[in-house]
Design a protein around this motif. Sequence first.
Motif, PDB file in Angstrom:
ATOM      1  N   GLN A 201       2.645   8.142 -11.765  1.00 43.36           N
ATOM      2  CA  GLN A 201       1.279   7.624 -11.683  1.00 43.36           C
ATOM      3  C   GLN A 201       1.036   6.319 -11.615  1.00 43.36           C
ATOM      4  O   GLN A 201       1.351   5.454 -12.149  1.00 43.36           O
ATOM      5  CB  GLN A 201       0.346   8.190 -13.133  1.00 43.36           C
ATOM      6  N   ILE A 202      -0.094   5.852 -10.458  1.00 42.46           N
ATOM      7  CA  ILE A 202      -0.216   4.539 -10.339  1.00 42.46           C
ATOM      8  C   ILE A 202      -1.697   4.424 -10.944  1.00 42.46           C
ATOM      9  O   ILE A 202      -2.702   5.298 -10.633  1.00 42.46           O
ATOM     10  CB  ILE A 202      -0.207   4.162  -8.902  1.00 42.46           C
ATOM     11  N   ILE A 203      -1.870   3.415 -11.565  1.00 42.82           N
ATOM     12  CA  ILE A 203      -3.399   3.060 -12.285  1.00 42.82           C
ATOM     13  C   ILE A 203      -3.695   1.682 -11.679  1.00 42.82           C
ATOM     14  O   ILE A 203      -2.922   0.641 -12.252  1.00 42.82           O
ATOM     15  CB  ILE A 203      -3.476   3.094 -13.667  1.00 42.82           C
ATOM     16  N   ASN A 204      -4.700   1.490 -11.280  1.00 42.09           N
ATOM     17  CA  ASN A 204      -5.250   0.040 -10.730  1.00 42.09           C
ATOM     18  C   ASN A 204      -6.504  -0.188 -11.335  1.00 42.09           C
ATOM     19  O   ASN A 204      -7.548   0.822 -11.728  1.00 42.09           O
ATOM     20  CB  ASN A 204      -5.622   0.029  -9.247  1.00 42.09           C
ATOM     21  N   GLY A 205      -6.732  -1.352 -11.946  1.00 42.73           N
ATOM     22  CA  GLY A 205      -8.075  -1.486 -12.718  1.00 42.73           C
ATOM     23  C   GLY A 205      -9.080  -2.509 -11.814  1.00 42.73           C
ATOM     24  O   GLY A 205      -8.958  -2.083 -10.750  1.00 42.73           O
ATOM     25  N   PRO A 206      -9.869  -3.153 -12.493  1.00 41.85           N
ATOM     26  CA  PRO A 206     -10.920  -3.673 -11.826  1.00 41.85           C
ATOM     27  C   PRO A 206     -10.578  -4.494 -10.622  1.00 41.85           C
ATOM     28  O   PRO A 206      -9.883  -5.221 -10.735  1.00 41.85           O
ATOM     29  CB  PRO A 206     -11.540  -4.382 -13.045  1.00 41.85           C
ATOM     30  N   ASN A 207     -11.602  -4.211  -9.692  1.00 42.57           N
ATOM     31  CA  ASN A 207     -11.789  -5.053  -8.369  1.00 42.57           C
ATOM     32  C   ASN A 207     -10.869  -4.814  -7.667  1.00 42.57           C
ATOM     33  O   ASN A 207     -10.646  -5.327  -6.354  1.00 42.57           O
ATOM     34  CB  ASN A 207     -11.902  -6.581  -8.687  1.00 42.57           C
ATOM     35  N   LEU A 208      -9.693  -3.840  -7.845  1.00 46.23           N
ATOM     36  CA  LEU A 208      -8.540  -3.485  -6.855  1.00 46.23           C
ATOM     37  C   LEU A 208      -8.940  -2.526  -5.803  1.00 46.23           C
ATOM     38  O   LEU A 208      -8.332  -2.421  -4.861  1.00 46.23           O
ATOM     39  CB  LEU A 208      -7.288  -2.968  -7.956  1.00 46.23           C
ATOM     40  N   ASN A 209      -9.960  -1.946  -6.244  1.00 43.30           N
ATOM     41  CA  ASN A 209     -10.777  -1.155  -5.098  1.00 43.30           C
ATOM     42  C   ASN A 209     -10.969  -2.186  -3.982  1.00 43.30           C
ATOM     43  O   ASN A 209     -11.283  -1.472  -2.724  1.00 43.30           O
ATOM     44  CB  ASN A 209     -11.947  -0.335  -5.568  1.00 43.30           C
ATOM     45  N   LEU A 210     -11.219  -3.351  -3.998  1.00 45.61           N
ATOM     46  CA  LEU A 210     -11.561  -4.049  -2.937  1.00 45.61           C
ATOM     47  C   LEU A 210     -10.621  -4.749  -2.307  1.00 45.61           C
ATOM     48  O   LEU A 210     -10.606  -5.735  -1.431  1.00 45.61           O
ATOM     49  CB  LEU A 210     -12.326  -5.118  -3.632  1.00 45.61           C
ATOM     50  N   LEU A 211      -9.291  -4.364  -2.560  1.00 44.79           N
ATOM     51  CA  LEU A 211      -7.997  -4.740  -1.756  1.00 44.79           C
ATOM     52  C   LEU A 211      -8.266  -4.628  -0.258  1.00 44.79           C
ATOM     53  O   LEU A 211      -8.803  -3.688   0.125  1.00 44.79           O
ATOM     54  CB  LEU A 211      -6.660  -4.101  -2.276  1.00 44.79           C
TER      55      LEU A 211
END
Length: 139
Positions: A4-14
């Motif tokens: 499972q990879i979990i990305n936190g805040p603002n990483l949706n903007l990579l």
Amino acid sequence: MNIQIINGPNLNLLGVREKSIYGDTSFEAYLEQLRTRFANITINYYQSNVEGEIINKLHEVGFSADGIVINAGAYTHTSVAIGDAIAGINTPVIEVHISNVYKREEFRHSSLLARNCKGVIAGFGMDSYRLAIENLING
């Protein structure tokens, strides 16, 4: 094997934010590369800008996944709660960062998660995720 990879805040903007730090590739594009490279394992992906949702995901997968790769973004430096959630689960967790946090602002030099993680990988760009997955595979 199930990672499972979990990305936190603002990483949706990579791929669109601060390209000089984070590059110009979206995480979704990189995820496809990871899934191709590690075709023999299942790689699940979750991203949230909300601390509680990240904790809920850790609770959800933290007793069934074979490994978790987490980039908690700025929560790395502020969230006692995410650190506690990692401490409370059985699945090994590797903390990753795209940038070398030790070359950045001083507040980024401290992690509230690291003490509960198997290890920390920072500064290798998106490749930090690959390195973490390889470690989880190889034990």
